[in-house]
Motif scaffolding. Structure first.
Motif, PDB file in Angstrom:
ATOM      1  N   ALA A  55      13.060  24.403  43.776  1.00 33.54           N
ATOM      2  CA  ALA A  55      12.180  23.375  44.323  1.00 33.54           C
ATOM      3  C   ALA A  55      12.842  22.008  44.142  1.00 33.54           C
ATOM      4  CB  ALA A  55      10.831  23.402  43.616  1.00 33.54           C
ATOM      5  N   GLN A  56      12.297  21.014  44.807  1.00 36.27           N
ATOM      6  CA  GLN A  56      12.862  19.670  44.753  1.00 36.27           C
ATOM      7  C   GLN A  56      12.111  18.744  43.798  1.00 36.27           C
ATOM      8  OE1 GLN A  56      13.022  18.207  48.793  1.00 36.27           O
ATOM      9  NE2 GLN A  56      14.014  20.057  49.534  1.00 36.27           N
ATOM     10  N   ASN A  57      11.013  19.252  43.234  1.00 38.12           N
ATOM     11  CA  ASN A  57      10.200  18.438  42.336  1.00 38.12           C
ATOM     12  C   ASN A  57       9.114  19.328  41.746  1.00 38.12           C
ATOM     13  OD1 ASN A  57       9.151  16.061  41.090  1.00 38.12           O
ATOM     14  ND2 ASN A  57       7.615  15.892  42.690  1.00 38.12           N
ATOM     15  N   CYS A  94      17.665  24.475  47.484  1.00 39.33           N
ATOM     16  CA  CYS A  94      16.446  23.768  47.078  1.00 39.33           C
ATOM     17  C   CYS A  94      15.746  23.257  48.325  1.00 39.33           C
ATOM     18  CB  CYS A  94      16.792  22.620  46.135  1.00 39.33           C
ATOM     19  SG  CYS A  94      17.523  23.180  44.577  1.00 39.33           S
ATOM     20  N   ALA A  95      14.567  23.784  48.573  1.00 37.19           N
ATOM     21  CA  ALA A  95      13.887  23.564  49.846  1.00 37.19           C
ATOM     22  C   ALA A  95      12.509  22.940  49.634  1.00 37.19           C
ATOM     23  CB  ALA A  95      13.736  24.902  50.576  1.00 37.19           C
ATOM     24  N   PRO A  96      11.907  22.426  50.716  1.00 40.85           N
ATOM     25  CA  PRO A  96      10.534  21.934  50.632  1.00 40.85           C
ATOM     26  C   PRO A  96       9.569  23.033  50.181  1.00 40.85           C
ATOM     27  CG  PRO A  96      11.570  21.196  52.665  1.00 40.85           C
ATOM     28  CD  PRO A  96      12.504  22.187  52.051  1.00 40.85           C
ATOM     29  N   PHE A  97       8.467  22.636  49.588  1.00 39.85           N
ATOM     30  CA  PHE A  97       7.508  23.594  49.034  1.00 39.85           C
ATOM     31  C   PHE A  97       7.048  24.634  50.058  1.00 39.85           C
ATOM     32  CE2 PHE A  97       6.394  19.929  46.077  1.00 39.85           C
ATOM     33  CZ  PHE A  97       7.023  20.492  44.970  1.00 39.85           C
ATOM     34  N   THR A  98       6.879  24.217  51.316  1.00 41.34           N
ATOM     35  CA  THR A  98       6.332  25.131  52.321  1.00 41.34           C
ATOM     36  C   THR A  98       7.255  26.305  52.611  1.00 41.34           C
ATOM     37  OG1 THR A  98       7.249  23.678  54.026  1.00 41.34           O
ATOM     38  CG2 THR A  98       4.913  23.400  53.489  1.00 41.34           C
TER      39      THR A  98
END
Length: 248
Positions: free
Chosen positions: A62-64, A40-44
């Motif tokens: 995703a994280q959110n 689970c990584a940052p959106f970018t």
């Protein structure tokens, strides 16, 4: 038999280049595992990681996400946007989202329902603070969070949810709940889910533990009867460490 799931939560770490280097390092090392592997990584980073994960057993989350499909929500990302780039999972209600970004039990429920309606797998977090733990409120807090998170979620959808029990006092502190204590709380969460749905459904739902999980303690944690995986922060940032977690 519930399939174990080891998930890395990178939080606000890594550039695209760093993320791709990580993927190159772990792909051959986790290819033969029976564990579900999730990053689970940052959106970018998500589009690049999804591309890098093609043809492998690694899933990208995703994280959110927001609970609306679209609208004037500056800085937010919708479920459809995640699906559009091939994301399969999303963390919902992490304690840091609750603490720093005003996430509530109500928004956790809205996001969980939206994720399920779109075919995303929600990883729904619950857990108590140190003050709540010392006051003997661990189970009460977890029950409240779980009951509200699963409100208006059907029997058919409930088993698709992954739950992550993360005692807030153990996140990023180096402290960790004993494996027995963690298992006791997770077994209780399973009892709560059985009361909401049925024993059969509760036995299908995978419940992870999170809170300073690392290679040195992951095997002990995973040997417990009710713990089905780990949601890992700091120890998921280094490829060697993450590989050891997956291959516990």
């Amino acid at each position: 038999m519930r399939k174990p799931i080891i998930a890395g939560n990178w939080k606000m770490h890594k550039t695209v280049a760093e993320g791709l280097a990580f993927m190159d390092a772990i792909k051959p090392e986790v290819s033969g595992t029976d564990v579900e592997v999730l990053v689970c990584a940052p959106f970018t980073l998500l589009p690049s990681l999804v591309e890098a994960a093609k043809g492998t057993n690694i899933k990208i989350g995703a994280q959110n996400m927001h609970y609306e499909d679209h609208g004037a929500f500056t800085g937010e990302v919708s479920a459809d946007m995640l699906l559009d780039i091939g994301v399969t999972h999303v963390i919902i209600g992490h304690s840091e989202r609750r603490q720093y970004f005003a996430e509530t039990d109500e928004t956790v429920n809205l996001k969980t329902r939206k994720a399920l309606s779109k075919g995303l797998t929600p990883v729904v977090c619950c857990g108590e603070s140190l003050e709540q733990r010392e006051a003997g409120e661990t189970k009460t807090v977890c029950k409240t969070q779980i009951v509200k998170a699963f409100e208006n979620i059907s029997l058919a959808d409930a088993s698709k949810v992954v739950v992550a029990y993360e005692p807030i006092w153990a996140i990023g502190t180096g402290k960790t709940s004993s494996s027995k204590d963690a298992n006791d709380v997770i077994a209780y969460i399973r009892e709560v889910l059985a009361a909401l749905y049925s024993t059969e459904v509760s036995e299908e739902i995978r419940i992870q533990y999170g809170g300073s999980v690392k290679p040195a303690n992951v095997e002990e944690i995973m040997n417990e009867t009710d713990i089905d995986g780990a949601l890992v922060g700091g120890a998921s940032l280094e490829a060697d460490s993450f590989v050891q977690l997956v291959n516990f």
